[in-house]
Each structure stands twice: as structure tokens, then as C-alpha cells.
Write a protein that holds these residues in place. Structure first.
Motif, PDB file in Angstrom:
ATOM      1  N   MET A 190       0.813  -1.219   0.000  1.00  0.00           N
ATOM      2  CA  MET A 190       0.000   0.000   0.000  1.00  0.00           C
ATOM      3  C   MET A 190       0.848   1.272   0.000  1.00  0.00           C
ATOM      4  O   MET A 190       0.356   2.338  -0.360  1.00  0.00           O
ATOM      5  N   MET A 191       2.096   1.160   0.396  1.00  0.00           N
ATOM      6  CA  MET A 191       2.936   2.341   0.515  1.00  0.00           C
ATOM      7  C   MET A 191       3.304   2.871  -0.877  1.00  0.00           C
ATOM      8  O   MET A 191       3.641   2.092  -1.775  1.00  0.00           O
ATOM      9  N   PRO A 192       3.238   4.194  -1.079  1.00  0.00           N
ATOM     10  CA  PRO A 192       3.531   4.754  -2.405  1.00  0.00           C
ATOM     11  C   PRO A 192       4.973   4.505  -2.852  1.00  0.00           C
ATOM     12  O   PRO A 192       5.244   4.408  -4.051  1.00  0.00           O
ATOM     13  N   GLU A 193       5.897   4.367  -1.912  1.00  0.00           N
ATOM     14  CA  GLU A 193       7.294   4.125  -2.253  1.00  0.00           C
ATOM     15  C   GLU A 193       7.495   2.766  -2.922  1.00  0.00           C
ATOM     16  O   GLU A 193       8.473   2.563  -3.637  1.00  0.00           O
ATOM     17  N   ASN A 204       5.429  -0.402  15.281  1.00  0.00           N
ATOM     18  CA  ASN A 204       5.916  -0.294  16.661  1.00  0.00           C
ATOM     19  C   ASN A 204       5.286   0.889  17.381  1.00  0.00           C
ATOM     20  O   ASN A 204       4.902   0.777  18.548  1.00  0.00           O
ATOM     21  N   ALA A 205       5.162   2.016  16.695  1.00  0.00           N
ATOM     22  CA  ALA A 205       4.572   3.207  17.313  1.00  0.00           C
ATOM     23  C   ALA A 205       3.110   2.976  17.670  1.00  0.00           C
ATOM     24  O   ALA A 205       2.661   3.327  18.767  1.00  0.00           O
ATOM     25  N   VAL A 206       2.361   2.379  16.748  1.00  0.00           N
ATOM     26  CA  VAL A 206       0.945   2.102  17.014  1.00  0.00           C
ATOM     27  C   VAL A 206       0.810   1.092  18.151  1.00  0.00           C
ATOM     28  O   VAL A 206      -0.041   1.252  19.032  1.00  0.00           O
ATOM     29  N   SER A 234      -5.482 -19.540  18.617  1.00  0.00           N
ATOM     30  CA  SER A 234      -4.894 -18.353  19.225  1.00  0.00           C
ATOM     31  C   SER A 234      -5.991 -17.523  19.876  1.00  0.00           C
ATOM     32  O   SER A 234      -7.148 -17.620  19.485  1.00  0.00           O
ATOM     33  N   PRO A 235      -5.630 -16.707  20.845  1.00  0.00           N
ATOM     34  CA  PRO A 235      -6.637 -15.827  21.438  1.00  0.00           C
ATOM     35  C   PRO A 235      -7.008 -14.734  20.442  1.00  0.00           C
ATOM     36  O   PRO A 235      -6.284 -14.482  19.484  1.00  0.00           O
ATOM     37  N   ASP A 236      -8.131 -14.094  20.676  1.00  0.00           N
ATOM     38  CA  ASP A 236      -8.553 -13.011  19.802  1.00  0.00           C
ATOM     39  C   ASP A 236      -7.493 -11.919  19.808  1.00  0.00           C
ATOM     40  O   ASP A 236      -6.867 -11.639  20.819  1.00  0.00           O
ATOM     41  N   ALA A 237      -7.315 -11.299  18.644  1.00  0.00           N
ATOM     42  CA  ALA A 237      -6.349 -10.217  18.515  1.00  0.00           C
ATOM     43  C   ALA A 237      -6.969  -9.119  17.663  1.00  0.00           C
ATOM     44  O   ALA A 237      -7.914  -9.362  16.910  1.00  0.00           O
ATOM     45  N   ASP A 238      -6.440  -7.924  17.779  1.00  0.00           N
ATOM     46  CA  ASP A 238      -6.951  -6.790  17.036  1.00  0.00           C
ATOM     47  C   ASP A 238      -6.125  -6.576  15.774  1.00  0.00           C
ATOM     48  O   ASP A 238      -4.902  -6.678  15.805  1.00  0.00           O
ATOM     49  N   ASP A 239      -6.807  -6.237  14.679  1.00  0.00           N
ATOM     50  CA  ASP A 239      -6.132  -5.921  13.434  1.00  0.00           C
ATOM     51  C   ASP A 239      -5.672  -4.462  13.509  1.00  0.00           C
ATOM     52  O   ASP A 239      -6.486  -3.553  13.668  1.00  0.00           O
ATOM     53  N   LEU A 240      -4.402  -4.232  13.388  1.00  0.00           N
ATOM     54  CA  LEU A 240      -3.835  -2.899  13.522  1.00  0.00           C
ATOM     55  C   LEU A 240      -3.666  -2.182  12.178  1.00  0.00           C
ATOM     56  O   LEU A 240      -3.120  -1.089  12.129  1.00  0.00           O
ATOM     57  N   MET A 241      -4.149  -2.784  11.080  1.00  0.00           N
ATOM     58  CA  MET A 241      -3.937  -2.216   9.749  1.00  0.00           C
ATOM     59  C   MET A 241      -4.452  -0.779   9.659  1.00  0.00           C
ATOM     60  O   MET A 241      -3.756   0.114   9.175  1.00  0.00           O
ATOM     61  N   ALA A 242      -5.679  -0.528  10.121  1.00  0.00           N
ATOM     62  CA  ALA A 242      -6.265   0.809  10.002  1.00  0.00           C
ATOM     63  C   ALA A 242      -5.435   1.847  10.757  1.00  0.00           C
ATOM     64  O   ALA A 242      -5.145   2.927  10.230  1.00  0.00           O
ATOM     65  N   ALA A 243      -5.028   1.522  11.950  1.00  0.00           N
ATOM     66  CA  ALA A 243      -4.250   2.466  12.757  1.00  0.00           C
ATOM     67  C   ALA A 243      -2.876   2.736  12.149  1.00  0.00           C
ATOM     68  O   ALA A 243      -2.405   3.875  12.145  1.00  0.00           O
ATOM     69  N   VAL A 244      -2.244   1.713  11.598  1.00  0.00           N
ATOM     70  CA  VAL A 244      -0.924   1.890  10.989  1.00  0.00           C
ATOM     71  C   VAL A 244      -1.055   2.688   9.688  1.00  0.00           C
ATOM     72  O   VAL A 244      -0.194   3.521   9.377  1.00  0.00           O
ATOM     73  N   VAL A 283      -3.199   4.998   9.089  1.00  0.00           N
ATOM     74  CA  VAL A 283      -3.344   6.396   9.512  1.00  0.00           C
ATOM     75  C   VAL A 283      -1.981   6.960   9.904  1.00  0.00           C
ATOM     76  O   VAL A 283      -1.638   8.086   9.527  1.00  0.00           O
ATOM     77  N   LYS A 284      -1.195   6.184  10.631  1.00  0.00           N
ATOM     78  CA  LYS A 284       0.127   6.612  11.082  1.00  0.00           C
ATOM     79  C   LYS A 284       1.030   6.929   9.895  1.00  0.00           C
ATOM     80  O   LYS A 284       1.811   7.875   9.923  1.00  0.00           O
ATOM     81  N   LEU A 285       0.909   6.136   8.817  1.00  0.00           N
ATOM     82  CA  LEU A 285       1.737   6.332   7.626  1.00  0.00           C
ATOM     83  C   LEU A 285       1.121   7.322   6.635  1.00  0.00           C
ATOM     84  O   LEU A 285       1.729   7.652   5.612  1.00  0.00           O
ATOM     85  N   GLY A 286      -0.118   7.753   6.889  1.00  0.00           N
ATOM     86  CA  GLY A 286      -0.799   8.676   5.988  1.00  0.00           C
ATOM     87  C   GLY A 286      -1.315   8.003   4.724  1.00  0.00           C
ATOM     88  O   GLY A 286      -1.444   8.639   3.677  1.00  0.00           O
TER      89      GLY A 286
END
Length: 170
Positions: free
Chosen positions: A38-41, A131-133, A153-163, A165-168
């Protein structure tokens, strides 16, 4: 009796400590490969890699054409050649084939090194964002869902949306 009481007390203490530790552990996951894509680079790196690979492909194609031409010439004139000439021409073909294989192996190593060189800044940037998120949201563990396949595995949260946002990223 006193010993039994101490053992029971230690067991109860461990039980409470284990429950407390489990209550504090947050687990998240992210598809790291998808994030990189997803990153433009990534588009720039892909274009640079294709141009870099093309130089090796062009040279290998030239070598292959030379090998094909010499091989066809050898096949056509083999019956009229002396044994000495046939041996020399056969050795030339084998040498050319070996040079092609060596060139291909060397080219692959150089392409892999270039891919790592160009990809490292992207991976570092994405890792820093994850790491920041994770730190902001209090996650102790973040699994790469593109690499890890857990059966249970136990339930876990998907951090894609937050990351993103962090990367713009959108």
C-alpha cells in the motif's frame, strides 16, 4: 502440615500472578506484506527493480542467442567437421553454457542484494509505524498475519487501520 501450607500458598500466588500477566497482554496482528504494498514508495522501488533486472535479462538474452546460433551451426556442420574441430566447437558450446549459468547466478545474487537495499527503507518505515501504534495502544505482541498461521490463538486486534493512519495511507 506447615510445608503443605507453604506449597499451597506458593501455588495460589502463581495462579494469581499468571492471571494478572494474562490480563495485561494485548495481542494484535497486521498483514505486513499488504501494508508494504500500500505504501507509495513501493511503486518506485518496483520500477527501479524492473529496470535493474532488465539490464541482466538483456545480457542473458544476448548470450542465449549466441549460444543458440553456435549450437545450430554446430549441429548443421557437425558431420563435415574433423574430430579436432568438433571437440573444440563442443568445448566452446559447453564453456558458453557455463558462462551463462555463472552469469545468471551472479545476476540473481546482485538482484537480491539490490532488492534488499531498496526495500530496507520501506520495511524500516513500516516497522517503525507498527511499533509506534503498538506502543500507543498498549500491545505487547503484534503478529504478521501474512507470515504466521496459528491454528489456535486468542482473539487479537487488526492494527492495519491504525498503521495506515500513522503512515498517511488511505
Amino acid at each position: 502440615m506447615k510445608k503443605l501450607f507453604k506449597v499451597a500458598l506458593v501455588a495460589v500466588g502463581m495462579l494469581f500472578a499468571g492471571n494478572f500477566a494474562n490480563a495485561q497482554t494485548k495481542i494484535g496482528h497486521i498483514n505486513f506484506n499488504q501494508l508494504i504494498d500500500m505504501m507509495p514508495e513501493t511503486k518506485t522501488v518496483t520500477t527501479q527493480m524492473q529496470a535493474y533486472q532488465k539490464t541482466f535479462i538483456d545480457q542473458l538474452t544476448s548470450m542465449n542467442n549466441e549460444y543458440t546460433t553456435k549450437g545450430q551451426e554446430f549441429q548443421k556442420n557437425q558431420a563435415t567437421m574433423t574430430d579436432a574441430v568438433r571437440t573444440v566447437k563442443g568445448n566452446e558450446l559447453q564453456d558458453l553454457q557455463k558462462r551463462m549459468q555463472d552469469y545468471q547466478n551472479n545476476a540473481q545474487q546482485q538482484v537480491d542484494a539490490k532488492r534488499q537495499e531498496l526495500g530496507k527503507p520501506l520495511i524500516d518505515k513500516a516497522t517503525a509505524a507498527v511499533n509506534a501504534v503498538a506502543k500507543e495502544k498498549g500491545y505487547a505482541y503484534v503478529l504478521d498475519s501474512s507470515q504466521v498461521s496459528l491454528l489456535v490463538s486468542p482473539d487479537a486486534d487488526d492494527l492495519m487501520a491504525a498503521v495506515k493512519v500513522k503512515l498517511g495511507l488511505k
